[in-house]
Design a protein around this motif. Structure first.
Motif, PDB file in Angstrom:
ATOM      1  N   THR A  42      -6.876 -29.030  -3.986  1.00 14.25           N
ATOM      2  CA  THR A  42      -7.155 -28.577  -5.344  1.00 14.25           C
ATOM      3  C   THR A  42      -6.943 -27.071  -5.463  1.00 14.25           C
ATOM      4  N   VAL A  43      -6.206 -26.688  -6.497  1.00 12.39           N
ATOM      5  CA  VAL A  43      -5.947 -25.275  -6.777  1.00 12.39           C
ATOM      6  C   VAL A  43      -6.738 -24.873  -8.014  1.00 12.39           C
ATOM      7  N   THR A  44      -7.475 -23.796  -7.926  1.00 12.06           N
ATOM      8  CA  THR A  44      -8.179 -23.242  -9.080  1.00 12.06           C
ATOM      9  C   THR A  44      -7.575 -21.883  -9.385  1.00 12.06           C
ATOM     10  N   GLY A  45      -7.256 -21.674 -10.651  1.00 12.55           N
ATOM     11  CA  GLY A  45      -6.637 -20.402 -10.976  1.00 12.55           C
ATOM     12  C   GLY A  45      -6.471 -20.199 -12.466  1.00 12.55           C
ATOM     13  N   SER A  46      -5.623 -19.259 -12.819  1.00 17.42           N
ATOM     14  CA  SER A  46      -5.398 -18.928 -14.221  1.00 17.42           C
ATOM     15  C   SER A  46      -3.947 -18.520 -14.429  1.00 17.42           C
ATOM     16  N   VAL A  47      -3.543 -18.548 -15.695  1.00 14.30           N
ATOM     17  CA  VAL A  47      -2.194 -18.111 -16.042  1.00 14.30           C
ATOM     18  C   VAL A  47      -2.244 -17.466 -17.420  1.00 14.30           C
ATOM     19  N   LYS A  48      -1.500 -16.379 -17.583  1.00 15.26           N
ATOM     20  CA  LYS A  48      -1.441 -15.692 -18.866  1.00 15.26           C
ATOM     21  C   LYS A  48      -0.046 -15.846 -19.471  1.00 15.26           C
ATOM     22  N   VAL A  49      -0.022 -16.191 -20.753  1.00 13.79           N
ATOM     23  CA  VAL A  49       1.234 -16.373 -21.475  1.00 13.79           C
ATOM     24  C   VAL A  49       1.250 -15.400 -22.649  1.00 13.79           C
ATOM     25  N   LYS A  50       2.330 -14.635 -22.769  1.00 11.39           N
ATOM     26  CA  LYS A  50       2.446 -13.647 -23.834  1.00 11.39           C
ATOM     27  C   LYS A  50       3.526 -14.065 -24.818  1.00 11.39           C
ATOM     28  N   VAL A  51       3.166 -14.070 -26.117  1.00 10.29           N
ATOM     29  CA  VAL A  51       4.134 -14.362 -27.177  1.00 10.29           C
ATOM     30  C   VAL A  51       4.100 -13.187 -28.140  1.00 10.29           C
ATOM     31  N   GLY A  52       5.047 -12.264 -27.982  1.00 11.12           N
ATOM     32  CA  GLY A  52       5.027 -11.058 -28.798  1.00 11.12           C
ATOM     33  C   GLY A  52       3.746 -10.274 -28.554  1.00 11.12           C
ATOM     34  N   PRO A  53       2.970  -9.991 -29.619  1.00 13.44           N
ATOM     35  CA  PRO A  53       1.746  -9.208 -29.455  1.00 13.44           C
ATOM     36  C   PRO A  53       0.541 -10.041 -29.010  1.00 13.44           C
ATOM     37  N   VAL A  54       0.707 -11.353 -28.940  1.00 16.45           N
ATOM     38  CA  VAL A  54      -0.412 -12.243 -28.620  1.00 16.45           C
ATOM     39  C   VAL A  54      -0.342 -12.692 -27.160  1.00 16.45           C
ATOM     40  N   THR A  55      -1.449 -12.540 -26.422  1.00 20.21           N
ATOM     41  CA  THR A  55      -1.536 -13.011 -25.042  1.00 20.21           C
ATOM     42  C   THR A  55      -2.575 -14.122 -24.960  1.00 20.21           C
ATOM     43  N   VAL A  56      -2.172 -15.261 -24.434  1.00 22.17           N
ATOM     44  CA  VAL A  56      -3.059 -16.408 -24.286  1.00 22.17           C
ATOM     45  C   VAL A  56      -3.307 -16.635 -22.801  1.00 22.17           C
ATOM     46  N   ALA A  57      -4.574 -16.723 -22.419  1.00 22.05           N
ATOM     47  CA  ALA A  57      -4.931 -16.947 -21.016  1.00 22.05           C
ATOM     48  C   ALA A  57      -5.509 -18.344 -20.854  1.00 22.05           C
ATOM     49  N   TYR A  58      -5.024 -19.047 -19.846  1.00 20.74           N
ATOM     50  CA  TYR A  58      -5.551 -20.372 -19.522  1.00 20.74           C
ATOM     51  C   TYR A  58      -6.231 -20.307 -18.158  1.00 20.74           C
ATOM     52  N   ARG A  59      -7.280 -21.096 -18.004  1.00 24.36           N
ATOM     53  CA  ARG A  59      -7.928 -21.231 -16.708  1.00 24.36           C
ATOM     54  C   ARG A  59      -8.151 -22.706 -16.446  1.00 24.36           C
ATOM     55  N   GLY A  60      -7.846 -23.148 -15.223  1.00 20.11           N
ATOM     56  CA  GLY A  60      -8.012 -24.555 -14.941  1.00 20.11           C
ATOM     57  C   GLY A  60      -7.754 -24.880 -13.487  1.00 20.11           C
ATOM     58  N   THR A  61      -7.452 -26.150 -13.240  1.00 20.38           N
ATOM     59  CA  THR A  61      -7.238 -26.616 -11.869  1.00 20.38           C
ATOM     60  C   THR A  61      -5.990 -27.481 -11.788  1.00 20.38           C
ATOM     61  N   ALA A  62      -5.475 -27.587 -10.587  1.00 19.73           N
ATOM     62  CA  ALA A  62      -4.353 -28.470 -10.299  1.00 19.73           C
ATOM     63  C   ALA A  62      -4.690 -29.222  -9.010  1.00 19.73           C
ATOM     64  N   VAL A  63      -4.516 -30.530  -9.039  1.00 20.63           N
ATOM     65  CA  VAL A  63      -4.883 -31.362  -7.896  1.00 20.63           C
ATOM     66  C   VAL A  63      -3.658 -32.121  -7.392  1.00 20.63           C
ATOM     67  N   PHE A  64      -3.436 -32.068  -6.085  1.00 20.00           N
ATOM     68  CA  PHE A  64      -2.356 -32.857  -5.497  1.00 20.00           C
ATOM     69  C   PHE A  64      -2.814 -34.307  -5.414  1.00 20.00           C
ATOM     70  N   GLU A  65      -2.275 -35.137  -6.305  1.00 15.84           N
ATOM     71  CA  GLU A  65      -2.624 -36.555  -6.304  1.00 15.84           C
ATOM     72  C   GLU A  65      -1.888 -37.297  -5.192  1.00 15.84           C
ATOM     73  N   GLU A  66      -0.706 -36.776  -4.845  1.00  9.00           N
ATOM     74  CA  GLU A  66       0.100 -37.418  -3.802  1.00  9.00           C
ATOM     75  C   GLU A  66       0.855 -36.367  -3.007  1.00  9.00           C
ATOM     76  N   GLN A  67       0.854 -36.523  -1.685  1.00  7.07           N
ATOM     77  CA  GLN A  67       1.645 -35.675  -0.796  1.00  7.07           C
ATOM     78  C   GLN A  67       2.242 -36.584   0.280  1.00  7.07           C
ATOM     79  N   ASP A  68       3.448 -37.052   0.051  1.00  8.86           N
ATOM     80  CA  ASP A  68       4.115 -37.957   0.992  1.00  8.86           C
ATOM     81  C   ASP A  68       5.132 -37.150   1.794  1.00  8.86           C
ATOM     82  N   ALA A  69       4.731 -36.705   2.980  1.00  4.93           N
ATOM     83  CA  ALA A  69       5.597 -35.853   3.790  1.00  4.93           C
ATOM     84  C   ALA A  69       6.848 -36.567   4.252  1.00  4.93           C
TER      85      ALA A  69
END
Length: 203
Positions: A42-69
């Motif tokens: 599980t990855v916990t983190g954030s990402v910021k997206v800028k559209v012109g003068p507006v910056t939107v920040a997201y915070r959340g998680t990402a989970v590896f549901e499958e890892q088939d080596a």
């Protein structure tokens, strides 16, 4: 919406597989992304997206549901919410690696759902942004796979917000022009209103 991308990295599949699972190593290749914690699944983190003068920040998680080596296939479930707003972003990302003549082709299928301000640009613009981001990620990843580790720490800088206008170029800029115009009008109107109030008070 469903997006499809493919890119190639100049290393065998096993090495590319290990690199893609090394989240701290590849995160700097994702504009605006910050990894706060990663426990191997599980990855916990954030990402910021800028559209012109507006910056939107997201915070959340990402989970590896499958890892088939053995099949070199991974499935990642990601979800986030705006830190200052009601917008959300959810994605199921499926990546498959195929070795070809000593290099590795990475096929990525993304099932994406976005609500809030970035969603106003529509599927076409988001797909174009996705194309450019994957291209930038592929170049960055290839560079990191061929560089020595000690050089990577020296080159890393504080992550900057993902600038959609700069990433997508003119097509997105045209679509964002209306939004920018509205913001400009509101700013001018507010300034005039303040001046009128100040003028009235000075009488």
């Amino acid at each position: 919406m469903e997006l499809h991308h493919e890119f190639t990295v100049p290393v065998p599949a096993d090495e590319a597989w290990r690199a893609l699972l090394d989240i701290e190593r590849v995160a700097p290749c994702l504009p605006g992304a910050v990894v706060e914690d990663y426990d191997g699944k599980t990855v916990t983190g954030s990402v910021k997206v800028k559209v012109g003068p507006v910056t939107v920040a997201y915070r959340g998680t990402a989970v590896f549901e499958e890892q088939d080596a053995s099949a070199h296939r991974m499935v990642l479930l990601a979800g986030g919410r705006e830190t200052r707003g009601q917008g959300t972003a959810r994605a199921t990302v499926t990546a498959t690696l195929t070795e070809r003549d000593g290099a590795t082709a990475v096929s990525v299928r993304t099932d994406l759902t976005v609500t809030g301000r970035p969603a106003q640009f529509g599927r076409g613009v988001l797909a174009e942004v996705g194309d450019r981001l994957v291209g930038q990620f592929a170049v960055c990843l290839a560079e990191r796979l061929t560089e020595r580790p000690q050089h990577l720490a020296e080159d890393d800088e504080a992550p900057q917000p993902l600038d959609l206008l700069r990433t997508a170029g003119v097509p997105l800029a045209k679509r964002a022009a209306a939004v920018a115009a509205v913001l400009a009008v509101l700013t001018v109107a507010a300034t005039r209103l303040r001046r009128r109030r100040q003028h009235t008070r000075s009488r």
